[in-house]
Design an enzyme around this catalytic site. Structure first.
Site, PDB file in Angstrom:
ATOM      1  N   ARG A 174      16.417   0.195  -1.640  1.00 33.20           N
ATOM      2  CA  ARG A 174      15.306  -0.565  -2.213  1.00 33.20           C
ATOM      3  C   ARG A 174      15.628  -0.957  -3.648  1.00 33.20           C
ATOM      4  NH1 ARG A 174      10.741   0.521   0.701  1.00 33.20           N
ATOM      5  NH2 ARG A 174      10.009  -1.410  -0.217  1.00 33.20           N
TER       6      ARG A 174
ATOM      7  N   LYS B 135       0.362   7.116   4.214  1.00 26.05           N
ATOM      8  CA  LYS B 135       0.076   5.676   4.197  1.00 26.05           C
ATOM      9  C   LYS B 135      -0.758   5.260   5.408  1.00 26.05           C
ATOM     10  CE  LYS B 135       4.386   4.976   1.724  1.00 26.05           C
ATOM     11  NZ  LYS B 135       5.794   4.536   1.819  1.00 26.05           N
TER      12      LYS B 135
ATOM     13  N   ARG C 125       2.566 -10.352   6.512  1.00 27.86           N
ATOM     14  CA  ARG C 125       3.933 -10.059   6.961  1.00 27.86           C
ATOM     15  C   ARG C 125       3.975  -9.306   8.287  1.00 27.86           C
ATOM     16  NH1 ARG C 125       7.553  -7.959   2.071  1.00 27.86           N
ATOM     17  NH2 ARG C 125       9.196  -7.941   3.606  1.00 27.86           N
TER      18      ARG C 125
ATOM     19  N   ARG D  39      19.397  17.020   2.322  1.00 24.70           N
ATOM     20  CA  ARG D  39      19.738  15.606   2.082  1.00 24.70           C
ATOM     21  C   ARG D  39      20.633  15.472   0.866  1.00 24.70           C
ATOM     22  NH1 ARG D  39      17.624  12.633   6.404  1.00 24.70           N
ATOM     23  NH2 ARG D  39      15.865  13.817   7.207  1.00 24.70           N
TER      24      ARG D  39
ATOM     25  N   PRO E  19       0.776  -1.227   0.000  1.00 22.86           N
ATOM     26  CA  PRO E  19       0.000   0.000   0.000  1.00 22.86           C
ATOM     27  C   PRO E  19       0.811   1.282   0.000  1.00 22.86           C
ATOM     28  CG  PRO E  19      -0.367  -1.319   1.978  1.00 22.86           C
ATOM     29  CD  PRO E  19       0.851  -1.818   1.327  1.00 22.86           C
ATOM     30  N   GLU E  20       0.632   2.070  -1.041  1.00 23.36           N
ATOM     31  CA  GLU E  20       1.116   3.438  -1.076  1.00 23.36           C
ATOM     32  C   GLU E  20      -0.106   4.345  -1.129  1.00 23.36           C
ATOM     33  OE1 GLU E  20       4.273   3.873  -3.989  1.00 23.36           O
ATOM     34  OE2 GLU E  20       4.946   1.841  -3.591  1.00 23.36           O
TER      35      GLU E  20
END
Length: 275
Positions: free
Chosen positions: A263, A60, A112, A153, A2-3
């Site tokens: 990722r 989310k 999960r 960042r 789910p996003e």
DNA sequence: AGACATGTTGCTCA
DNA sequence: ATGAGCAACATGTC
């Protein structure tokens, strides 16, 4: 799974089935992980007999408001789903929370177990809800805010930065790849190396992907598509990112996959160049 | 068998 | 103090 838009899809599914209806029974399973920190007795007592008044999705997360100043927060983690079953539903192995109304069973299932259930009592929403960063579609999510964040960042790969919920709420792995692909920015580029024009394009595509993805679900009134991803445009990277030998929908050249920013990342080398 | 999964957190190191 | 990188969490699937 789910996003952003998927979360909205699941929220709407529960909302449609139960808004205005009373919960007559609350079933829980595995209080150690998903329900961690919950006082199960208090939780059950508060929701039993309560009526679902409204609900909302942000980033989310989801928040369901019940009568009696009771608020149910849900995060779906990696594999969570909200389903609606007949009221007589027998909870399966991965059904961690089931709210039964006169007609339906609202089921939170998550194999999960990275998901989370939160409960809050009070007149106003819980603090964690109010702290969620401004939505990608909001005015507060400005090009300037993105530029400032990227400067801070500067050395991290832009892919990793897009996954940071404190600035890009609701963006997950596939949305991040989709945004970068459309913006024609290589996922491994350091965030600080983007030109001003690239930052602006990135910002615009964040909004574009969020808007299009949500439009597929949030459509007219109570309409809910039968399939979660059915309305994602066929032209998107989304449909090709996991195919072996997949081709970029724009250039028809091979896509690549690699581990970037923690990722698995998919991009089109023909469109997205390093430096 | 082993790699890997659409998420988050908490640790280590610089 | 702040940022970057990565293992860990638990289980299913290819």
């Amino acid at each position: 799974m789910p996003e952003l838009a998927e979360v909205e899809f699941f929220r709407k599914r529960w909302d449609q089935a139960a808004r205005g209806h009373r919960i007559v029974r609350v079933l829980t399973h595995d209080g150690k992980k998903l329900l961690h920190g919950l006082d199960l007795a208090v939780f059950r007592r508060a929701l039993t007999g309560a009526k679902l008044e409204s609900s909302e999705a942000r980033a989310k997360q989801m928040l369901f408001r019940f009568t009696g100043d009771a608020w149910l927060g849900i995060h779906l983690g990696m594999s969570g789903e909200l389903t609606v079953a007949p009221a007589a539903h027998t909870p399966g192995k991965h059904d961690h929370l089931v709210l039964v109304t006169g007609k339906h069973a609202l089921v939170f299932t998550d194999p999960r177990m990275f998901g989370r259930v939160l409960f809050h009592r009070g007149e106003s929403p819980p603090a964690w809800w109010s702290k969620i960063a401004p939505a990608l579609e909001s005015a507060e999510f400005s090009a300037d805010a993105v530029a400032t964040f990227l400067r801070r960042r500067a050395r991290a790969p832009i892919k990793a930065v897009l996954l940071m919920q404190e600035r890009f709420p609701g963006v997950g792995n596939w949305m991040a790849d989709e945004i970068l692909w459309r913006a024609a920015i290589h996922p491994a580029r350091p965030a600080g190396s983007l030109k001003q024009s690239e930052v602006r394009t990135l910002w615009r595509e964040c909004r574009g992907v969020a808007r299009r993805a949500l439009a597929t679900i949030a459509g007219e009134g109570d309409y809910l598509p039968p399939d979660l991803n059915a309305h994602i445009p066929k032209s998107w990277l989304f449909w090709h990112r996991w195919e072996d030998g997949g081709l970029c929908p724009k250039t028809k050249t091979p896509l690549r996959r690699a581990w970037i920013g923690g990722r698995t990342t998919c991009w089109s080398p023909a469109r997205q160049k390093l430096r």
